[in-house]
Design a protein around this motif. Structure first.
Motif, PDB file in Angstrom:
ATOM      1  N   ALA A   8       0.838  -1.188   0.000  1.00 31.84           N
ATOM      2  CA  ALA A   8       0.000   0.000   0.000  1.00 31.84           C
ATOM      3  C   ALA A   8       0.875   1.240   0.000  1.00 31.84           C
ATOM      4  CB  ALA A   8      -0.918   0.004   1.220  1.00 31.84           C
ATOM      5  N   GLY A   9       0.773   2.046  -1.022  1.00 32.76           N
ATOM      6  CA  GLY A   9       1.526   3.295  -1.060  1.00 32.76           C
ATOM      7  C   GLY A   9       0.793   4.354  -0.271  1.00 32.76           C
ATOM      8  N   ALA A  10       1.518   5.330   0.211  1.00 30.07           N
ATOM      9  CA  ALA A  10       0.920   6.392   1.013  1.00 30.07           C
ATOM     10  C   ALA A  10      -0.115   7.133   0.170  1.00 30.07           C
ATOM     11  CB  ALA A  10       2.001   7.359   1.483  1.00 30.07           C
ATOM     12  N   GLY A  11      -1.375   7.086   0.625  1.00 30.87           N
ATOM     13  CA  GLY A  11      -2.425   7.774  -0.092  1.00 30.87           C
ATOM     14  C   GLY A  11      -2.819   7.115  -1.397  1.00 30.87           C
ATOM     15  N   LEU A  12      -2.330   5.896  -1.650  1.00 30.69           N
ATOM     16  CA  LEU A  12      -2.618   5.223  -2.913  1.00 30.69           C
ATOM     17  C   LEU A  12      -3.399   3.953  -2.658  1.00 30.69           C
ATOM     18  CD1 LEU A  12       0.880   5.541  -4.606  1.00 30.69           C
ATOM     19  CD2 LEU A  12      -1.146   6.892  -5.123  1.00 30.69           C
ATOM     20  N   ALA A  13      -4.069   3.494  -3.691  1.00 31.84           N
ATOM     21  CA  ALA A  13      -4.757   2.220  -3.575  1.00 31.84           C
ATOM     22  C   ALA A  13      -3.731   1.105  -3.455  1.00 31.84           C
ATOM     23  CB  ALA A  13      -5.640   1.994  -4.800  1.00 31.84           C
ATOM     24  N   THR A  14      -4.143  -0.009  -2.855  1.00 28.37           N
ATOM     25  CA  THR A  14      -3.246  -1.145  -2.721  1.00 28.37           C
ATOM     26  C   THR A  14      -2.868  -1.682  -4.095  1.00 28.37           C
ATOM     27  OG1 THR A  14      -4.217  -1.752  -0.616  1.00 28.37           O
ATOM     28  CG2 THR A  14      -3.002  -3.456  -1.758  1.00 28.37           C
ATOM     29  N   ALA A  15      -1.582  -1.967  -4.268  1.00 27.71           N
ATOM     30  CA  ALA A  15      -1.083  -2.484  -5.536  1.00 27.71           C
ATOM     31  C   ALA A  15      -0.562  -3.893  -5.336  1.00 27.71           C
ATOM     32  CB  ALA A  15       0.023  -1.576  -6.063  1.00 27.71           C
ATOM     33  N   SER A  16      -0.334  -4.601  -6.427  1.00 22.69           N
ATOM     34  CA  SER A  16       0.099  -5.990  -6.295  1.00 22.69           C
ATOM     35  C   SER A  16       1.237  -6.287  -7.249  1.00 22.69           C
ATOM     36  CB  SER A  16      -1.062  -6.937  -6.575  1.00 22.69           C
ATOM     37  OG  SER A  16      -1.507  -6.786  -7.899  1.00 22.69           O
ATOM     38  N   LEU A  17       2.095  -7.181  -6.820  1.00 19.30           N
ATOM     39  CA  LEU A  17       3.186  -7.671  -7.660  1.00 19.30           C
ATOM     40  C   LEU A  17       3.139  -9.182  -7.599  1.00 19.30           C
ATOM     41  CD1 LEU A  17       5.828  -7.244  -9.248  1.00 19.30           C
ATOM     42  CD2 LEU A  17       7.031  -7.294  -7.060  1.00 19.30           C
ATOM     43  N   LEU A  49       3.138   0.935 -14.718  1.00 17.46           N
ATOM     44  CA  LEU A  49       3.000   0.464 -13.350  1.00 17.46           C
ATOM     45  C   LEU A  49       2.648   1.631 -12.432  1.00 17.46           C
ATOM     46  CD1 LEU A  49       4.548  -1.942 -14.651  1.00 17.46           C
ATOM     47  CD2 LEU A  49       5.753  -2.191 -12.469  1.00 17.46           C
ATOM     48  N   SER A  50       1.795   1.366 -11.455  1.00 16.26           N
ATOM     49  CA  SER A  50       1.503   2.363 -10.440  1.00 16.26           C
ATOM     50  C   SER A  50       2.744   2.598  -9.590  1.00 16.26           C
ATOM     51  CB  SER A  50       0.358   1.884  -9.543  1.00 16.26           C
ATOM     52  OG  SER A  50       0.787   0.777  -8.759  1.00 16.26           O
ATOM     53  N   LYS A  51       2.729   3.651  -8.808  1.00 17.03           N
ATOM     54  CA  LYS A  51       3.879   3.936  -7.949  1.00 17.03           C
ATOM     55  C   LYS A  51       4.123   2.788  -6.988  1.00 17.03           C
ATOM     56  CE  LYS A  51       5.900   7.296  -4.789  1.00 17.03           C
ATOM     57  NZ  LYS A  51       5.770   8.604  -4.099  1.00 17.03           N
ATOM     58  N   ALA A  52       3.061   2.246  -6.421  1.00 15.53           N
ATOM     59  CA  ALA A  52       3.224   1.153  -5.461  1.00 15.53           C
ATOM     60  C   ALA A  52       3.771  -0.099  -6.128  1.00 15.53           C
ATOM     61  CB  ALA A  52       1.886   0.852  -4.784  1.00 15.53           C
ATOM     62  N   ASP A  53       3.259  -0.431  -7.316  1.00 12.03           N
ATOM     63  CA  ASP A  53       3.771  -1.595  -8.041  1.00 12.03           C
ATOM     64  C   ASP A  53       5.231  -1.394  -8.438  1.00 12.03           C
ATOM     65  OD1 ASP A  53       1.790  -3.474  -7.986  1.00 12.03           O
ATOM     66  OD2 ASP A  53       0.862  -2.863  -9.864  1.00 12.03           O
ATOM     67  N   LEU A  54       5.553  -0.179  -8.895  1.00  6.96           N
ATOM     68  CA  LEU A  54       6.928   0.108  -9.296  1.00  6.96           C
ATOM     69  C   LEU A  54       7.863  -0.012  -8.098  1.00  6.96           C
ATOM     70  CD1 LEU A  54       9.023   0.999 -11.344  1.00  6.96           C
ATOM     71  CD2 LEU A  54       8.344   3.380 -10.941  1.00  6.96           C
ATOM     72  N   GLU A  55       7.471   0.526  -6.966  1.00  5.28           N
ATOM     73  CA  GLU A  55       8.312   0.441  -5.779  1.00  5.28           C
ATOM     74  C   GLU A  55       8.499  -0.999  -5.333  1.00  5.28           C
ATOM     75  OE1 GLU A  55       6.301   3.052  -3.108  1.00  5.28           O
ATOM     76  OE2 GLU A  55       7.416   4.834  -3.773  1.00  5.28           O
ATOM     77  N   ALA A  56       7.435  -1.814  -5.456  1.00  6.67           N
ATOM     78  CA  ALA A  56       7.552  -3.231  -5.100  1.00  6.67           C
ATOM     79  C   ALA A  56       8.515  -3.950  -6.040  1.00  6.67           C
ATOM     80  CB  ALA A  56       6.173  -3.895  -5.141  1.00  6.67           C
ATOM     81  N   ASP A 359       7.609   4.542 -14.885  1.00  5.53           N
ATOM     82  CA  ASP A 359       7.577   5.993 -14.976  1.00  5.53           C
ATOM     83  C   ASP A 359       8.467   6.567 -13.871  1.00  5.53           C
ATOM     84  OD1 ASP A 359       7.072   8.659 -15.196  1.00  5.53           O
ATOM     85  OD2 ASP A 359       4.891   8.501 -15.115  1.00  5.53           O
ATOM     86  N   LEU A 360       9.671   6.997 -14.249  1.00  4.80           N
ATOM     87  CA  LEU A 360      10.614   7.487 -13.253  1.00  4.80           C
ATOM     88  C   LEU A 360      10.145   8.779 -12.600  1.00  4.80           C
ATOM     89  CD1 LEU A 360      14.042   6.771 -15.016  1.00  4.80           C
ATOM     90  CD2 LEU A 360      12.613   5.253 -13.617  1.00  4.80           C
ATOM     91  N   SER A 361       9.186   9.469 -13.212  1.00  4.84           N
ATOM     92  CA  SER A 361       8.664  10.691 -12.602  1.00  4.84           C
ATOM     93  C   SER A 361       7.886  10.393 -11.326  1.00  4.84           C
ATOM     94  CB  SER A 361       7.787  11.466 -13.592  1.00  4.84           C
ATOM     95  OG  SER A 361       6.575  10.766 -13.859  1.00  4.84           O
ATOM     96  N   LEU A 362       7.523   9.128 -11.102  1.00  5.30           N
ATOM     97  CA  LEU A 362       6.844   8.739  -9.864  1.00  5.30           C
ATOM     98  C   LEU A 362       7.799   8.688  -8.674  1.00  5.30           C
ATOM     99  CD1 LEU A 362       4.630   5.802 -11.222  1.00  5.30           C
ATOM    100  CD2 LEU A 362       3.920   8.165 -10.761  1.00  5.30           C
ATOM    101  N   LEU A 363       9.090   8.718  -8.959  1.00  6.28           N
ATOM    102  CA  LEU A 363      10.095   8.613  -7.900  1.00  6.28           C
ATOM    103  C   LEU A 363      10.492  10.012  -7.436  1.00  6.28           C
ATOM    104  CD1 LEU A 363      12.261   5.837  -9.590  1.00  6.28           C
ATOM    105  CD2 LEU A 363      10.358   5.557  -7.992  1.00  6.28           C
TER     106      LEU A 363
END
Length: 476
Positions: A8-17, A49-56, A359-363
């Motif tokens: 779960a990203g901060a303020g984001l919907a839960t993502a999955s990998l 990929l969403s930010k949460a998926d990308l981070e995972a 999307d590196l702009s998410l970082l």
């Protein structure tokens, strides 16, 4: 068998990998010495990929990058050479691990670790690379079969590959336009090859559809920039990763050594089938692509700050910027994987329906980079992604290799990006120069005049230049 890890990203919907269990029995104990336990399923890496998926995915890539591979994972190379083209040894291998013929490391982070994971390596972490094609069948300590290289850092690598993709597209577009004009006019057409302020010489398009590349500079005739390795022979992080897994660890990724290309899932005949899947390579690519860009930092000390300001001016006065460009403009931070220039030997766009987009702009770090008035990111790499002749008879120190690599001459190397160099000593292609003063003086070939001008400076000005270079730090 598959399982889903949620993040779960901060303020984001839960993502999955989606992760795929390896070929381990259900009763494999948790203390098993397998380093690869949960490969990533490539089929789940589709689209942006969403930010949460990308981070995972990045975190999973870090796990692989730092993993100490074992023989249970397939590490070691009983019957596969380090050649780019899958090639079996013609004779029994004397050592499973061997510094020159490889494998030579337990983890990627065994060498890429200074100052932190993803960084450079000290002299003790030097690697040995051969010419790299199917002839690379040797098991010897004789240096005539390989070149010794220092380990480069990987920070900002995603930005570097994105720049290379855009610049390659520019050069190819110039070729296409010139060929069209030559066909229409019936006359040869000379076209300059420029991209992002960097000149790669010129080509001459002929009416019959052929091209004269006699005026080409610093790039291959296919007009593809290959920004990785010191010779500039690796096109992408994906190609670099696939090569490194085999050469340095004896781990054969499926996308090159699998049944599709070699008619076997165990090319090196070590009893470990399907050693490293496409999704796991993708995770490692995402981790490397997401490593933050090094930056020019404030030293904090007023005397140092003043010296660095003077040193920055001296850097320009010495014409160092002709190769070490302070920044190059980048149109897009969307990193597609596989990329448009990945070819046989790696996963390609034609092998899948939809590539993943990181999307590196998410970082967070990417949004600290400056932009120009057109909104383009200014990548502060202090490089030009171009090969140059850096040694000659007057000064040969940086042309100290025995073998040419992939048809690149022995005294020709990629411009070293200077960002992060304050934290990534030692210097030189072999990592045998311990100070910045040494490596500046070692420049020959196209940089000989700048090196001589540096030598002619008064000591105070040389010290000021070093003071500025010491502000180019890796983000920690």
């Amino acid at each position: 068998m598959m399982w889903m890890r949620t993040l779960a990203g901060a303020g984001l919907a839960t993502a999955s990998l989606m992760l795929t269990s390896p070929a381990l029995s259900a009763d494999t104990p948790p203390w098993s010495e397998h380093a690869i336990r949960e490969p990533v399923d490539q089929a789940t890496l589709v689209g942006r990929l969403s930010k949460a998926d990308l981070e995972a995915l990045i975190e999973k890539g870090r796990e692989f990058f730092e993993a100490r591979f074992t023989t249970l994972d397939g590490a070691g190379r009983p019957h596969a050479t380090q050649a780019i083209i899958p090639t079996a040894h013609r004779r029994p291998v004397e050592h499973d691990f061997q510094r020159l013929a490889g494998p030579d490391a337990n983890a990627c982070a065994s060498c890429h670790n200074e100052p932190i994971t993803g960084g450079a390596g000290g002299f003790v972490g030097n690697v040995f690379v051969s010419e790299g094609f199917e002839s690379a069948d040797f098991d010897t300590l004789d240096p005539q079969f390989s070149n010794e290289r220092g380990t480069n850092h990987l920070f900002g690598a995603g930005l570097v590959e994105l720049l290379a993709r855009e610049m390659s597209a520019d050069l190819k577009a110039a070729r296409t336009k010139a060929l069209k004009n030559a066909r229409q006019s019936g006359e040869p057409v000379k076209a300059r090859l420029d991209s992002k302020g960097i000149s790669f010489g010129f080509l001459t398009a002929l009416p019959d559809g052929s091209v004269d590349f006699a005026g080409l500079e610093g790039v291959d005739p296919d007009l593809v920039l290959r920004p990785f390795t010191q010779k500039g022979v690796m096109t992408s992080l994906r190609q670099f990763t696939v090569n490194a897994l085999n050469q340095h660890h004896g781990i054969q990724p499926d996308e090159r050594w699998g049944a599709r290309w070699t008619a076997t899932d165990d090319f090196d005949r070590d009893g470990k089938a399907k050693e490293f899947g496409e999704g796991s390579v993708s995770a490692m690519v995402a981790f490397q692509a997401a490593l933050p860009a090094p930056l020019e930092t404030d030293p904090g000390d007023e005397a140092w700050r003043q010296a660095a300001a003077r040193g920055r001016e001296i850097f320009a006065d010495l014409n160092c910027e002709s190769c070490h460009r302070p920044h190059l403009p980048l149109d897009s931070l969307a990193f597609s994987d596989p990329g448009p220039l990945d070819t046989a030997g790696t996963l390609r766009l034609g092998d899948i329906e939809t590539p993943a987009i990181y999307d590196l702009s998410l970082l967070d770090w990417a949004n600290t980079l400056p932009r120009d008035d057109k909104g383009r990111v200014l990548v502060p790499l202090f490089g030009d992604l171009k090969r140059h002749r850096i040694a000659d008879q007057r000064q040969s120190a940086l042309g100290n290799e025995t073998l040419a690599q992939r048809f690149v001459e022995r005294d020709v190397f990629m411009t070293a990006e200077l960002w992060g160099l304050a934290d990534t000593a030692p210097y030189g292609h072999r990592g045998d120069m311990t100070t910045l003063d040494e490596v500046i003086r070692a420049h020959g070939g196209e940089a000989y005049a700048s090196a001589k001008a540096y030598d002619a400076l008064i000591e105070e000005d040389r010290s000021a230049l070093i003071a500025w270079l010491k502000t180019l730090r890796v983000a920690q």
